[in-house]
Scaffold this motif. Structure first.
Motif, short mmCIF file in Angstrom:
data_model
loop_
_atom_site.label_atom_id
_atom_site.label_comp_id
_atom_site.label_asym_id
_atom_site.label_seq_id
_atom_site.Cartn_x
_atom_site.Cartn_y
_atom_site.Cartn_z
N PRO A 57 0.79 -1.24 0.00
CA PRO A 57 0.00 0.00 0.00
C PRO A 57 0.82 1.28 0.00
O PRO A 57 0.32 2.33 -0.41
N HIS A 58 2.08 1.23 0.46
CA HIS A 58 2.88 2.44 0.53
C HIS A 58 3.57 2.73 -0.80
O HIS A 58 4.03 1.80 -1.48
N MET A 59 3.68 3.99 -1.13
CA MET A 59 4.22 4.38 -2.43
C MET A 59 5.66 3.91 -2.62
O MET A 59 6.04 3.48 -3.71
N ASP A 60 6.46 3.98 -1.55
CA ASP A 60 7.86 3.53 -1.66
C ASP A 60 7.93 2.05 -2.00
O ASP A 60 8.76 1.62 -2.80
N GLN A 61 7.05 1.27 -1.39
CA GLN A 61 7.01 -0.17 -1.68
C GLN A 61 6.61 -0.42 -3.13
O GLN A 61 7.19 -1.28 -3.81
N GLN A 62 5.63 0.34 -3.60
CA GLN A 62 5.17 0.16 -4.97
C GLN A 62 6.26 0.51 -5.98
O GLN A 62 6.48 -0.22 -6.95
N LYS A 63 6.98 1.59 -5.74
CA LYS A 63 8.08 1.98 -6.62
C LYS A 63 9.16 0.91 -6.65
O LYS A 63 9.72 0.59 -7.71
N GLU A 64 9.46 0.36 -5.48
CA GLU A 64 10.50 -0.67 -5.40
C GLU A 64 10.09 -1.92 -6.17
O GLU A 64 10.91 -2.52 -6.89
N ARG A 65 8.84 -2.35 -6.02
CA ARG A 65 8.37 -3.54 -6.71
C ARG A 65 8.39 -3.32 -8.23
O ARG A 65 8.84 -4.19 -8.99
N ILE A 66 7.90 -2.17 -8.68
CA ILE A 66 7.85 -1.90 -10.12
C ILE A 66 9.25 -1.85 -10.70
O ILE A 66 9.51 -2.36 -11.80
N SER A 67 10.19 -1.24 -9.97
CA SER A 67 11.56 -1.17 -10.46
C SER A 67 12.19 -2.56 -10.56
O SER A 67 13.05 -2.81 -11.41
N THR A 68 11.75 -3.48 -9.71
CA THR A 68 12.26 -4.85 -9.74
C THR A 68 11.88 -5.55 -11.04
O THR A 68 12.64 -6.33 -11.59
N TYR A 69 10.69 -5.27 -11.53
CA TYR A 69 10.20 -5.93 -12.74
C TYR A 69 10.58 -5.16 -14.01
O TYR A 69 10.34 -5.65 -15.12
N ALA A 70 11.14 -3.96 -13.86
CA ALA A 70 11.34 -3.07 -15.01
C ALA A 70 12.16 -3.72 -16.12
O ALA A 70 11.85 -3.58 -17.30
N GLY A 71 13.24 -4.43 -15.75
CA GLY A 71 14.10 -5.02 -16.76
C GLY A 71 13.36 -6.04 -17.60
O GLY A 71 13.47 -6.04 -18.84
N ASN A 72 12.59 -6.89 -16.96
CA ASN A 72 11.83 -7.92 -17.68
C ASN A 72 10.77 -7.28 -18.56
O ASN A 72 10.57 -7.68 -19.72
N VAL A 73 10.08 -6.28 -18.03
CA VAL A 73 9.04 -5.59 -18.80
C VAL A 73 9.64 -4.94 -20.04
O VAL A 73 9.13 -5.09 -21.16
N LEU A 74 10.74 -4.23 -19.86
CA LEU A 74 11.35 -3.50 -20.98
C LEU A 74 11.82 -4.46 -22.07
O LEU A 74 11.59 -4.21 -23.26
N SER A 75 12.46 -5.57 -21.69
CA SER A 75 13.00 -6.49 -22.69
C SER A 75 11.90 -7.12 -23.53
O SER A 75 12.07 -7.34 -24.73
N VAL A 76 10.76 -7.41 -22.91
CA VAL A 76 9.67 -8.07 -23.63
C VAL A 76 8.84 -7.07 -24.43
O VAL A 76 8.58 -7.27 -25.62
N VAL A 77 8.43 -5.99 -23.80
CA VAL A 77 7.53 -5.03 -24.46
C VAL A 77 8.23 -4.31 -25.60
O VAL A 77 7.63 -4.05 -26.65
N SER A 78 9.50 -3.99 -25.43
CA SER A 78 10.23 -3.33 -26.52
C SER A 78 10.28 -4.23 -27.75
O SER A 78 10.20 -3.76 -28.90
N LEU A 79 10.38 -5.53 -27.53
CA LEU A 79 10.39 -6.49 -28.64
C LEU A 79 9.05 -6.49 -29.37
O LEU A 79 9.00 -6.57 -30.61
N ILE A 80 7.96 -6.38 -28.61
CA ILE A 80 6.63 -6.37 -29.22
C ILE A 80 6.46 -5.16 -30.12
O ILE A 80 5.98 -5.26 -31.26
N PHE A 81 6.88 -3.98 -29.65
CA PHE A 81 6.73 -2.77 -30.46
C PHE A 81 7.67 -2.79 -31.66
O PHE A 81 7.32 -2.30 -32.75
#
Length: 440
Positions: free
Chosen positions: A278-302
């Motif tokens: 629920p806390h914004m700092d926690q949310q930012k940390e979690r999203i940053s953890t997945y960022a590399g995987n998201v970027l590698s896959v989504v950039s390929l789709i575009f």
């Protein structure tokens, strides 16, 4: 001329990515632009590229938020009780151990990430295999077959590529294939039963005390968590049933089509991260953890949108399809979807997913259209060879699997290729019987 240019473009694209001279991301953007310029389409390239990117935007959004959603579920510990429960249930019975392995790999593969699924499954089950005396090759075989069947999930990679290449959505491409995927799951369970029964005859049932089982379960859970770099502070054991209900609601909504798929994942992710972190700092940390995987896959789709946009806009794909029609016997035309399903196994074994789904599939789909077949049928058929694909030496995650299990790649191929081929045949038969792909 256009057909020759198109085939040459695909050949160059496949050569560059398979020899690792260019990454798939760069090749998808650069190669079609070069060939469009050679073909004299310089003034229209911008519009073609933009049209292609627009066509894959919904798929890119869906993949992005699917990765984020399942990332939250893994971090919060949704899969942990299943791992522990399976370890406690199987005890010292080789048949139960093999069946438990199948259930575990099928469940943890729901996130669509084969690497994570292998890490969790092997870390949890390998010590039990060693204690019972079972062949770890069985563990690796069940894991790779289960992951291959679950690889059909739309956020798993190949299906997303097929959707991007054909410009179709989840409800059109994936949802009708679910019965065929269930057929593949039954093959996985059958293979696990087969090898589990053989090991039970060889070893008998090993008597392990409850205290030893508890110790093994606790140790394997710790090993699995460490392997996927999970921090206990981010686990949410009190929210396990809430997360489970949310995941089931999402999957049901996906099948029923309550909302467009990208919107479903966006809403589900927003709810999941607010509930668990629920806390914004926690949310930012979690999203940053997945960022590399998201970027590698989504950039390929575009990037794939640029490739397919130019392939379609220049009408190269039409010309290539017409040239294929000229060499395919007319009587085989109505069976093109089934031919594609069977051929997808060797195609995806000898070439990468990027090469097949972005280079070959659009041509097959356009060819099938001339025989009165809906291109989406060819997209569905192209997914049915995926169990064989994961046994290809081109798949990096399979090397991780054999390394963790301590087995040889060649032994894994020798043992599982026949079962992977059976899974493809069973899924194809189910797809035909359910009308997902047509015949005759």
């Amino acid at each position: 001329m256009l057909a020759l240019l198109g085939f040459l473009m695909i050949a160059v694209f496949m050569y560059l990515i398979m020899t690792k001279r260019l990454s798939a991301l760069i090749a998808l953007m650069v190669i079609p632009v070069i060939f469009a310029l050679i073909g004299g389409f310089g003034g229209e390239i911008g519009k073609m590229m933009l049209d292609g990117v627009k066509s894959v935007a919904p798929t890119g959004i869906m993949i992005m938020f699917a990765i984020l959603f399942f990332g939250v579920m893994i971090d919060a510990g949704l899969f942990d009780p299943v791992v522990e429960k399976i370890v406690r249930i199987v005890k010292g019975d080789p048949l139960k151990v093999a069946m438990g392995t199948a259930c575990l790999i099928l469940f943890v593969s729901l996130d669509g990430d084969g690497t994570t699924a292998y890490m969790i499954t092997v870390s949890a089950m390998l010590p039990l295999y060693k204690r019972v005396g079972m062949n770890p090759l069985i563990l690796a075989g069940i894991a790779v077959l289960g992951s291959g069947v679950m690889n059909l999930l739309p956020w798993g990679g190949p299906t997303a590529r097929a959707m991007s290449a054909l410009g179709v959505g989840v409800s059109e491409l994936y949802v009708p294939v679910i019965p065929a995927q269930i057929g593949g799951v039954l093959v996985v369970l059958f293979v696990a039963f087969h090898y589990g029964r053989k090991e039970r005859k060889r070893l008998g049932v090993i008597q392990i005390s409850q205290d030893a089982i508890d110790e093994v379960a606790a140790g394997e859970m710790a090993a699995a968590s460490a392997t996927v770099e999970e921090d206990e502070s981010i686990k949410r054991p009190k929210l396990i049933w809430v997360n489970f209900a949310l995941t089931i609601a999402l999957l049901v909504s996906l099948v029923v089509g309550v909302l467009p798929t990208p919107v479903l994942f966006m809403v589900a992710f927003a709810i999941a991260i607010m509930i668990n972190y629920p806390h914004m700092d926690q949310q930012k940390e979690r999203i940053s953890t997945y960022a590399g995987n998201v970027l590698s896959v989504v950039s390929l789709i575009f990037a794939a949108g640029i490739f397919t946009g130019i392939l379609t806009g220049t009408e190269m794909v039409d010309a290539m399809a017409n040239s294929l029609i000229a060499i395919i016997p007319e009587e085989l035309g109505p069976y093109f979807a089934v031919i594609t399903a069977i051929a997808s196994a060797p195609f995806t074994f000898f070439m990468s997913n990027d090469a097949f789904y972005f280079g070959v599939l659009p041509v097959l789909a356009e060819t099938a259209a001339t025989y009165g077949l809906d291109p989406v049928e060819i997209g569905r058929a192209s997914l049915l060879g995926l169990p064989v694909h994961l046994l290809s030496p081109l798949v990096p995650s399979t090397y991780l699997l054999v390394g963790m299990a301590g087995v040889e790649f060649g032994d894994l191929q020798k043992m599982m290729l026949k079962w992977a081929s059976l899974a493809t045949i069973v899924m194809t038969i189910v797809a035909v019987l359910t009308g997902v792909i047509s015949i005759g």
